[in-house]
Design an enzyme around this catalytic site. Structure first.
Site, PDB file in Angstrom:
ATOM      1  N   TYR A 125      17.150  48.443  48.641  1.00  0.00           N
ATOM      2  CA  TYR A 125      16.893  49.216  49.855  1.00  0.00           C
ATOM      3  C   TYR A 125      18.204  49.671  50.449  1.00  0.00           C
ATOM      4  CZ  TYR A 125      14.016  50.206  54.048  1.00  0.00           C
ATOM      5  OH  TYR A 125      13.320  50.800  55.070  1.00  0.00           O
ATOM      6  N   ARG A 127      17.678  39.938  55.122  1.00  0.00           N
ATOM      7  CA  ARG A 127      18.305  40.370  56.375  1.00  0.00           C
ATOM      8  C   ARG A 127      19.062  41.668  56.158  1.00  0.00           C
ATOM      9  NH1 ARG A 127      23.852  38.267  58.564  1.00  0.00           N
ATOM     10  NH2 ARG A 127      24.355  39.822  56.965  1.00  0.00           N
ATOM     11  N   GLN A 181      21.530  35.149  44.626  1.00  0.00           N
ATOM     12  CA  GLN A 181      22.675  36.025  44.444  1.00  0.00           C
ATOM     13  C   GLN A 181      23.301  35.693  43.090  1.00  0.00           C
ATOM     14  OE1 GLN A 181      25.637  37.327  47.722  1.00  0.00           O
ATOM     15  NE2 GLN A 181      26.449  35.430  46.915  1.00  0.00           N
ATOM     16  N   GLU A 216      16.598  44.243  38.304  1.00  0.00           N
ATOM     17  CA  GLU A 216      16.810  44.893  39.594  1.00  0.00           C
ATOM     18  C   GLU A 216      17.542  46.217  39.407  1.00  0.00           C
ATOM     19  OE1 GLU A 216      17.444  42.631  43.123  1.00  0.00           O
ATOM     20  OE2 GLU A 216      19.306  43.744  43.554  1.00  0.00           O
TER      21      GLU A 216
END
Length: 298
Positions: free
Chosen positions: A49, A107, A178, A17
């Site tokens: 993002y 979210r 996570q 990532e």
């Protein structure tokens, strides 16, 4: 290609990532770094993002660069933060037109200066609503987030798993966790999900601790426990950056070895754009993925 196909084909998948810089100069520098990242042969990259509008266009640009220039599958993140449903639809259209085929539906974190997520007017409140919108828009592969120690806004682990089952039922094809620093949290969470009927890949998110201050901040922000021996070592050497970094690497190397022995389906490396991190951990992860992809099919 949906990324779920990688998880179905291989026993282990290695992914990285990254986050898009906010400036053009930073973007060009990162693209050079990504050439070095590619040498560790990750199975795919994911691109985060920016919250509240920052770096959002760069997510699109960077995902397209990875997909088409580096020829490595890219998964673009998308969040509900500060977006109307129409704006989400527009973003999805742009990504589809750029032939980005995979999305990480989140979210999203609260915007700067706020403590809790606020549903945008005309937008979505939960990741499950975003997953529905993505699924209805086009044929994207969809990943979603999991929280082995509970979400910072929902520390009830059992209740949080219920929400995760909803994401899976709605269309999430795999789950990336996570980061965590104690494998027992992940393994207990994984086993409970399997017992409850979850049948999608559950991918371990790994973040190497770099120093005590940063690790403590991240743990508090993300509701992640720090093992006592790790915290004591980082505190002891908090004024010796290279030693602290080595402590962090050794800790996650042990985590990875244990996770591989437990048959984890993938490791998602939160590289934070660090070449040092990828050079240190990439070979171990690549070897694991190469071995799994060469195994004969059942």
């Amino acid at each position: 290609m949906h990324l779920i196909e990688l998880y179905q084909k291989q026993d282990f998948v290695y992914s990285i990532e990254i986050f898009p810089p906010k400036t053009e100069k930073g973007m060009e520098k990162l693209k050079i770094t990504l050439e070095a990242f590619r040498s560790s042969a990750p199975d795919y990259f994911s691109v985060t993002y920016g919250a509240g509008g920052t770096s959002r266009e760069n997510t699109h640009e960077l995902s397209a660069y990875i997909q088409h220039e580096l020829d490595v599958p890219a998964m673009a993140h998308l969040t509900c933060v500060s977006h109307t449903a129409k704006e989400i639809d527009d973003v999805l259209t742009k990504l589809k037109n750029s032939k980005i085929e995979n999305m990480m539906a989140l979210r999203g974190d609260p915007t700067a200066g706020t403590e809790r997520f606020i549903q945008p007017k005309g937008g979505y409140r939960y990741a499950v609503e975003l997953i529905t919108a993505i699924r209805e828009h086009s044929d994207f592969g969809i990943g979603a987030a999991g929280y082995p120690e509970g979400h910072v806004e929902n520390p009830d682990i059992d209740n949080d798993r219920k929400h995760l089952h909803e994401k899976i039922a709605t269309g999430a094809e795999f789950i990336v966790t996570q980061f965590f620093l104690e494998n027992t949290h992940f393994l207990r969470w994984r086993d409970k999900l399997h017992h409850e009927g979850a049948n999608v890949p559950l991918v371990a998110g790994i973040l190497p601790p770099s120093n005590w201050k940063a690790t403590k901040h991240m743990s508090e922000m993300c509701c992640v426990n720090i093992p006592q021996d790790l915290s004591e070592s980082l505190i002891k050497y908090e004024n010796e950056p290279q030693t602290s970094r080595e402590i962090g690497f050794e800790h996650v190397e042990q985590q990875i070895d244990e996770l591989l022995a437990e048959g984890v389906e993938g490791v998602h490396l939160y590289a934070l754009n660090s070449l040092e991190t990828v050079k240190r951990l990439g070979p171990k992860l690549r070897d694991a993925a190469s071995t799994s992809s060469s195994l004969p099919a059942d």
